[in-house]
Design a protein around this motif. Structure first.
Motif, short mmCIF file in Angstrom:
data_model
loop_
_atom_site.label_atom_id
_atom_site.label_comp_id
_atom_site.label_asym_id
_atom_site.label_seq_id
_atom_site.Cartn_x
_atom_site.Cartn_y
_atom_site.Cartn_z
N PRO A 1 0.83 -1.20 0.00
CA PRO A 1 0.00 0.00 0.00
C PRO A 1 0.87 1.25 0.00
N VAL A 2 0.27 2.35 -0.36
CA VAL A 2 1.02 3.62 -0.43
C VAL A 2 1.71 3.92 0.90
N THR B 1 -6.44 0.94 -15.19
CA THR B 1 -7.11 0.93 -13.89
C THR B 1 -6.10 0.82 -12.77
N ALA B 2 -6.51 1.27 -11.59
CA ALA B 2 -5.68 1.14 -10.40
C ALA B 2 -6.21 -0.02 -9.55
N TYR B 3 -5.35 -0.61 -8.76
CA TYR B 3 -5.80 -1.65 -7.84
C TYR B 3 -5.03 -1.53 -6.53
N ASP B 4 -5.65 -1.97 -5.47
CA ASP B 4 -5.07 -1.84 -4.14
C ASP B 4 -3.66 -2.45 -4.09
N ASN B 5 -2.76 -1.73 -3.45
CA ASN B 5 -1.38 -2.16 -3.22
C ASN B 5 -0.52 -2.17 -4.48
N SER C 1 0.06 0.70 -6.53
CA SER C 1 0.21 2.07 -7.04
C SER C 1 1.54 2.30 -7.75
N THR D 1 1.03 0.48 -11.23
CA THR D 1 -0.02 1.09 -12.05
C THR D 1 0.33 2.52 -12.47
N GLY E 1 -8.17 -6.73 -11.01
CA GLY E 1 -8.32 -7.47 -9.77
C GLY E 1 -9.50 -8.40 -9.72
#
Length: 250
Positions: A91-92, A140-144, A146, A149, A242
Motif C-alpha cells: 500500500p502507499v 485501472t488502479a488496484y489496491d497495493n 500504485s 499502475t 483485480g
C-alpha cells in the motif's frame, strides 16, 4: 552489424525470456533480422543463435548502455518496447521508494530512452513501427499496486502522445496491454518467491507469452496505412486487474 540493404530489422527489449523471447522468435519467423536486447547476454546469445538474430547486452535504465546498443544498429524498422516489470505489492503507506524508482526507470524512462534513440532510424526506414507492451494496469488502479499502475499509466501516456507527434511521419504506433500472462513477471515482483508467484495464476487459465507475441506479429504484418492503435488482451477468466473467475483447486 553487416546486413544487406533490404533486410528489415526488429529490435526487441527484454528479450531474454517471456514475451520478449517469444516476440523475437515470432518476428524472426516473419523474416525480420531480430536484435535482442536484455541484461542476460548468455541467454540472449542462445536465442539469437537459434533464430539467426543478433544478441546485444542492454540495460534500458542505463543511458550509456542504451547509447551503445543503438549506435551499432544500421537500421530499425520495428521497435518493441517490452522491457519492464513490477516490484512489490505494498500500500502507499508502506511504499518502498527503491521499488518505485526501479519500476519508473524500467517501464517509463526505459521506454523513453529506447524510443528517443531509435526514432530517427524508424522514420528513415520509411515504414517504422513502435510496439509498446504496457498492461491493463495502464487503465485501472488496484489496491497495493500504485507503484506499478502509476508507472504503466505513465508509460502508456508517453506512447500515446507519440501518435499525435508523429502524424505525417512514416511510423505506426501500437500499444498492447496484456492482462495476466504467466511469465517471470510475478516471480520478479515477489523477489523470487515461487509459491507466492504461483498463487497469482491459481485457478485460472492465464495467457502465455506466445499469445502476445502472435499479436505483435500480426501488427507488424499489417500494410503501412493500417495503424492498430491499442489492443487490450486478457484471459477469458479475467474481467479487470483485480477481478478473476477462479476454479477451486483439488
Amino acid at each position: 552489424m553487416s546486413l544487406s540493404p533490404d533486410t528489415r530489422v526488429a529490435v526487441v527489449t527484454g528479450a531474454s525470456s517471456g514475451i520478449g523471447e517469444a516476440t523475437a522468435r515470432t518476428l524472426a519467423a516473419q523474416g525480420f533480422h531480430v536484435v535482442l536486447g536484455a541484461r542476460r547476454l548468455d541467454r540472449l546469445e542462445e536465442i539469437a543463435a537459434e533464430i539467426g538474430g543478433t544478441a546485444l547486452e542492454l540495460d534500458v535504465t542505463d543511458e550509456d548502455s542504451v547509447d551503445a546498443f543503438c549506435a551499432v544498429l544500421p537500421r530499425v524498422d520495428v521497435l518493441v518496447n517490452n522491457a519492464g516489470g513490477a516490484k512489490g505489492l505494498a500500500p502507499v503507506l508502506e511504499a518502498d521508494l527503491d521499488d518505485w524508482r526501479w519500476m519508473w526507470e524500467t517501464n517509463v524512462l526505459g521506454t523513453l530512452r529506447m524510443t528517443k534513440a531509435l526514432l530517427p532510424k524508424l522514420i528513415e526506414s520509411g515504414d517504422g513501427l513502435i510496439v509498446t507492451v504496457t498492461s491493463v494496469a495502464a487503465f485501472t488502479a488496484y489496491d497495493n499496486g500504485s507503484g506499478y499502475t502509476s508507472a504503466k499509466h505513465a508509460q502508456a501516456v508517453l506512447h500515446r502522445t507519440l501518435r499525435g507527434e508523429l502524424l505525417g511521419k512514416p511510423v505506426r504506433l501500437t500499444e498492447i496491454a496484456p492482462g495476466a500472462v504467466e511469465t517471470e513477471f510475478s516471480l520478479v515482483r515477489f523477489g523470487g518467491d515461487e509459491e507466492r508467484a504461483a498463487k497469482v495464476y491459481e485457478g485460472i487459465t492465464p495467457l502465455v507469452a506466445q499469445d502476445i507475441a502472435e499479436i505483435v506479429g500480426f501488427v507488424a504484418s499489417r500494410p503501412p496505412h493500417v495503424n492498430l492503435d491499442q489492443i487490450i488482451v486478457k484471459p477469458r477468466d479475467q474481467a479487470d486487474s483485480g477481478r478473476f473467475h477462479r476454479t477451486a483447486q483439488s
